[in-house]
Design a protein around this motif. Structure first.
Motif, PDB file in Angstrom:
ATOM      1  N   GLU A   1     -29.969 -19.118   6.466  1.00  0.00           N
ATOM      2  CA  GLU A   1     -30.146 -19.183   5.019  1.00  0.00           C
ATOM      3  C   GLU A   1     -29.142 -18.289   4.305  1.00  0.00           C
ATOM      4  O   GLU A   1     -28.437 -17.512   4.932  1.00  0.00           O
ATOM      5  N   GLN A   2     -29.091 -18.400   2.980  1.00  0.00           N
ATOM      6  CA  GLN A   2     -28.189 -17.613   2.127  1.00  0.00           C
ATOM      7  C   GLN A   2     -26.720 -17.835   2.506  1.00  0.00           C
ATOM      8  O   GLN A   2     -25.896 -16.938   2.393  1.00  0.00           O
ATOM      9  N   GLY A   3     -26.413 -19.033   2.970  1.00  0.00           N
ATOM     10  CA  GLY A   3     -25.036 -19.365   3.333  1.00  0.00           C
ATOM     11  C   GLY A   3     -24.589 -18.819   4.680  1.00  0.00           C
ATOM     12  O   GLY A   3     -23.408 -18.929   5.033  1.00  0.00           O
ATOM     13  N   LEU A   4     -25.495 -18.234   5.437  1.00  0.00           N
ATOM     14  CA  LEU A   4     -25.156 -17.681   6.745  1.00  0.00           C
ATOM     15  C   LEU A   4     -25.374 -18.724   7.839  1.00  0.00           C
ATOM     16  O   LEU A   4     -26.321 -19.515   7.753  1.00  0.00           O
ATOM     17  N   PRO A   5     -24.545 -18.715   8.871  1.00  0.00           N
ATOM     18  CA  PRO A   5     -24.834 -19.578  10.014  1.00  0.00           C
ATOM     19  C   PRO A   5     -25.981 -18.969  10.826  1.00  0.00           C
ATOM     20  O   PRO A   5     -26.255 -17.766  10.729  1.00  0.00           O
ATOM     21  N   VAL A   6     -26.667 -19.774  11.603  1.00  0.00           N
ATOM     22  CA  VAL A   6     -27.700 -19.248  12.506  1.00  0.00           C
ATOM     23  C   VAL A   6     -27.009 -18.336  13.513  1.00  0.00           C
ATOM     24  O   VAL A   6     -26.011 -18.718  14.135  1.00  0.00           O
ATOM     25  N   ASP A   7     -27.492 -17.115  13.620  1.00  0.00           N
ATOM     26  CA  ASP A   7     -26.905 -16.137  14.538  1.00  0.00           C
ATOM     27  C   ASP A   7     -28.039 -15.260  15.081  1.00  0.00           C
ATOM     28  O   ASP A   7     -28.461 -14.297  14.440  1.00  0.00           O
ATOM     29  N   ASP A   8     -28.517 -15.629  16.266  1.00  0.00           N
ATOM     30  CA  ASP A   8     -29.653 -14.920  16.856  1.00  0.00           C
ATOM     31  C   ASP A   8     -29.333 -13.467  17.175  1.00  0.00           C
ATOM     32  O   ASP A   8     -30.201 -12.601  17.080  1.00  0.00           O
ATOM     33  N   ARG A   9     -28.095 -13.184  17.561  1.00  0.00           N
ATOM     34  CA  ARG A   9     -27.733 -11.797  17.879  1.00  0.00           C
ATOM     35  C   ARG A   9     -27.766 -10.910  16.635  1.00  0.00           C
ATOM     36  O   ARG A   9     -28.267  -9.787  16.670  1.00  0.00           O
ATOM     37  N   LYS A  10     -27.237 -11.414  15.527  1.00  0.00           N
ATOM     38  CA  LYS A  10     -27.299 -10.640  14.281  1.00  0.00           C
ATOM     39  C   LYS A  10     -28.747 -10.509  13.815  1.00  0.00           C
ATOM     40  O   LYS A  10     -29.155  -9.455  13.333  1.00  0.00           O
ATOM     41  N   ALA A  11     -29.515 -11.585  13.951  1.00  0.00           N
ATOM     42  CA  ALA A  11     -30.926 -11.533  13.571  1.00  0.00           C
ATOM     43  C   ALA A  11     -31.627 -10.435  14.360  1.00  0.00           C
ATOM     44  O   ALA A  11     -32.395  -9.652  13.797  1.00  0.00           O
ATOM     45  N   ARG A  12     -31.343 -10.361  15.648  1.00  0.00           N
ATOM     46  CA  ARG A  12     -31.967  -9.333  16.486  1.00  0.00           C
ATOM     47  C   ARG A  12     -31.565  -7.932  16.020  1.00  0.00           C
ATOM     48  O   ARG A  12     -32.407  -7.041  15.902  1.00  0.00           O
ATOM     49  N   ALA A  13     -30.284  -7.737  15.760  1.00  0.00           N
ATOM     50  CA  ALA A  13     -29.811  -6.405  15.346  1.00  0.00           C
ATOM     51  C   ALA A  13     -30.476  -5.971  14.037  1.00  0.00           C
ATOM     52  O   ALA A  13     -30.937  -4.840  13.917  1.00  0.00           O
ATOM     53  N   TYR A  14     -30.543  -6.879  13.074  1.00  0.00           N
ATOM     54  CA  TYR A  14     -31.177  -6.543  11.794  1.00  0.00           C
ATOM     55  C   TYR A  14     -32.684  -6.326  11.960  1.00  0.00           C
ATOM     56  O   TYR A  14     -33.260  -5.421  11.355  1.00  0.00           O
ATOM     57  N   ALA A  15     -33.326  -7.158  12.780  1.00  0.00           N
ATOM     58  CA  ALA A  15     -34.769  -7.013  13.000  1.00  0.00           C
ATOM     59  C   ALA A  15     -35.079  -5.693  13.704  1.00  0.00           C
ATOM     60  O   ALA A  15     -36.053  -5.020  13.364  1.00  0.00           O
ATOM     61  N   GLU A  16     -34.253  -5.318  14.671  1.00  0.00           N
ATOM     62  CA  GLU A  16     -34.449  -4.031  15.356  1.00  0.00           C
ATOM     63  C   GLU A  16     -34.321  -2.876  14.368  1.00  0.00           C
ATOM     64  O   GLU A  16     -35.116  -1.934  14.399  1.00  0.00           O
ATOM     65  N   GLN A  17     -33.341  -2.973  13.485  1.00  0.00           N
ATOM     66  CA  GLN A  17     -33.158  -1.915  12.486  1.00  0.00           C
ATOM     67  C   GLN A  17     -34.354  -1.862  11.542  1.00  0.00           C
ATOM     68  O   GLN A  17     -34.862  -0.783  11.225  1.00  0.00           O
ATOM     69  N   ALA A  18     -34.831  -3.021  11.107  1.00  0.00           N
ATOM     70  CA  ALA A  18     -35.990  -3.060  10.209  1.00  0.00           C
ATOM     71  C   ALA A  18     -37.222  -2.482  10.895  1.00  0.00           C
ATOM     72  O   ALA A  18     -37.956  -1.687  10.298  1.00  0.00           O
TER      73      ALA A  18
END
Length: 136
Positions: free
Chosen positions: A29-46
């Motif tokens: 979403e928000q113009g981003l491609p699906v990226d599970d690795r980035k999702a993981r990094a942001y989720a870990e930080q959150a």
């Protein structure tokens, strides 16, 4: 834009912004491609910033094996952590995921009673999907 503001806020330690970035990367979403690795990094930080919804996103990654090996026990533990804040609407995601863990035996024995308890809690905290599932 929301993306730039969220990136800046996440860098500044605002956990909810990190959770939003995780979800957007997970869903493309928000113009981003699906990226599970980035999702993981942001989720870990959150999750590290004690943001319940970030732990919930991270739980889904482990339960589904997206960007990490499937690990139902870790997913269950993260869903518990994501549901731990009784007064915070962002805990609704964690409670919804936790309900499904109990319902399906993901990382824990099946318990329909616990599934119902956490589905109710998710609904009470504002998760529309939980409310719909309860009224099927």
């Amino acid at each position: 834009t929301a993306l730039l503001l969220s990136e800046k806020a996440c860098t500044g330690g605002y956990g909810l912004a990190c959770r939003n970035l995780a979800a957007w990367n997970l869903k493309g979403e928000q113009g981003l491609p699906v990226d599970d690795r980035k999702a993981r990094a942001y989720a870990e930080q959150a999750c590290t910033e004690h943001e319940s919804a970030g732990c919930a996103v991270l739980a889904v990654l482990y339960l589904d094996g997206r960007g990490v090996p499937v690990d139902k026990k870790t997913g269950f533990a993260l869903a518990q952590r994501g549901c731990s804040d009784d007064q915070n609407a962002t805990a609704a995601e964690g409670c919804y995921t936790l309900a499904h863990c109990y319902q399906n035996g993901w990382g824990t024995p099946v318990s329909m009673a616990d599934a119902a308890t956490y589905m109710r809690k998710a609904c009470d905290l504002g998760n529309d999907l939980a409310c719909k599932e309860m009224h099927k």
